[in-house]
Design an enzyme around this catalytic site. Sequence first.
Site, PDB file in Angstrom:
ATOM      1  CD  GLU A 153      71.748 -14.653  31.439  1.00 36.95           C
ATOM      2  OE1 GLU A 153      72.501 -15.414  30.821  1.00 36.95           O
ATOM      3  OE2 GLU A 153      71.689 -13.427  31.203  1.00 36.95           O
ATOM      4  CE  LYS A 193      74.764 -16.792  28.265  1.00 42.49           C
ATOM      5  NZ  LYS A 193      74.713 -15.418  28.811  1.00 42.49           N
ATOM      6  CB  CYS A 237      71.482 -14.111  27.937  1.00 41.59           C
ATOM      7  SG  CYS A 237      72.050 -12.417  27.780  1.00 41.59           S
TER       8      CYS A 237
END
Length: 339
Positions: free
Chosen positions: A45, A127, A161
């Site tokens: 990430e 995200k 994540c």
Amino acid sequence: MTKTIRVAAVQAEPVWLDIEGTTAKTINLIEEAAAGGAELIAFPETWIPGYPVFLWSYPVYQQAEFVARYHANSVTLDGASMDRIREAARDNAITVVIGFSEKDAGSLYMAQAVIGPEGQILQHRRKLKPTHAERTLFGESDGSGLKVIDTPLGRLGALNCFEHVQPLTKYAMYSQNEQIHVAGWPCLGILGKLPALSPESIMAATQTYALEGSTFVIAATQIMSDEGARVFPGPDGGPCPVYTGGGGFARIYGPDSGIITEAMDPTQEGLVYADLDLSLIDLAKNVLDPAGHYARTDVTRLVFDDRPKQAVLRPHQVNEEIFSPLPEAQVEDEPVSSV
């Protein structure tokens, strides 16, 4: 004879807050993975320009210097850094899944891109919901990024994540028959005093994804050295306050949730490799397929809106965007009581 697919997961330290340095390191890792026979390499990430540990280290009013540098070293999708990475993917005939801070006008997003072996961008996503302090720096995305794509290697998807602890987000991915999943993580353990953010909890979430999705999961992580931590110096000039050293936990899980790689030391840089036999997915799903034969659609279902959303609509888009209804779930009429 069963075909296997060789993949590699990155465990390495970015050149913190340095788009040029991290791009050069990215290309070196791509070349190393290809030389090792990998057909796919997975990066962590926000690999470029490194995970913003300053968000967890200092009050907001002390972050201005870091925020400015972070913006200046973030990646634009059509910029020189992405062009160089795409060229490296093409030159080495390898699929690249890379996490990066994406700059779009004045906003940043925690993005991932899947780059094919001919250098083409097969998927670009952001995200869905940045976690906790991340929301002071990064914007949110929409459901269009929850997508599993067909590639010559198999059906491929990626999340960042703590998207791996969002049950409905995961279910949306499972429902698309994902076979190979990339889990991008930062350096783990920087907030080791919080059990939910410990390496053990994070790896448990990653392993759970493999079990629930009956998919291969490639976990890529950053590491942080003492020198790297001093890029975000504390009041005494020492490492940033949350630094614990290391943080690397790259590994690959099989569709039965078993780990299929040898773990490296958390402070060591390198690649972990695995050979994936996709036929093992059928065996795993024969036991457990939560979005297939193990679902109970008469009891629970997911409403999944994967339409892209925009902040500004032109007149010809208004009807389609605003007034196009979602498919309605079938609702049984409630019994009417008689008087």
